[in-house]
Design an enzyme around this catalytic site. Sequence first.
Site: not given
Length: 183
Positions: A44-46
């Site tokens: 899950l992207d930052r």
Amino acid sequence: MSRVILFNKPFGVLSQFTDAKSPTPRPTLSGFIDVPGVYPAGRLDRDSEGLLVLTDDGKLQARIADPKHKLSKTYFVQVEGAPSDTELAPLRQGVTLKDGPTRPAKVRLIDPPTLWERDPPVRFRKSVPDCWLEITISEGRNRQVRRMTAHIGFPTLRLVRWRVGNWTLDGIVSGKHLAVDAS
């Protein structure tokens, strides 16, 4: 028996346990999860929030992360603008991004969900409306949901993954995790 951890990843946290690439340390999973031997199944992207599934079972990890298994993932997505049902139709049919066509998504307008406060908060502009969508996809390309909403002219402001397969964030506070059955 496989261990499965459901983590509500806060905004700004990396989906990994270390950050060797950055000269300035960034928050990682190690600041929140002290369970040996588990690893994220997918990422899950930052700048995204929400459900991250971790497990110690490599086969389960592959089943969750590999698009060939078509495990559905549901996101609550705050977008800039107010798309009509007609403007959302291309997402339901699949859109062609730079890395090829997407599978059709399930998309619907929703009332703003009851979520935790984000730090930092989403930028608010009086002159530009925003709305919330629920988007379910069965693949997981890099920044796919963000690229899909931008493709139809409605950039993502906030992205929260709420569900992966049958697992949801119900009852899990941001920054906390919960051990569950692998089923």
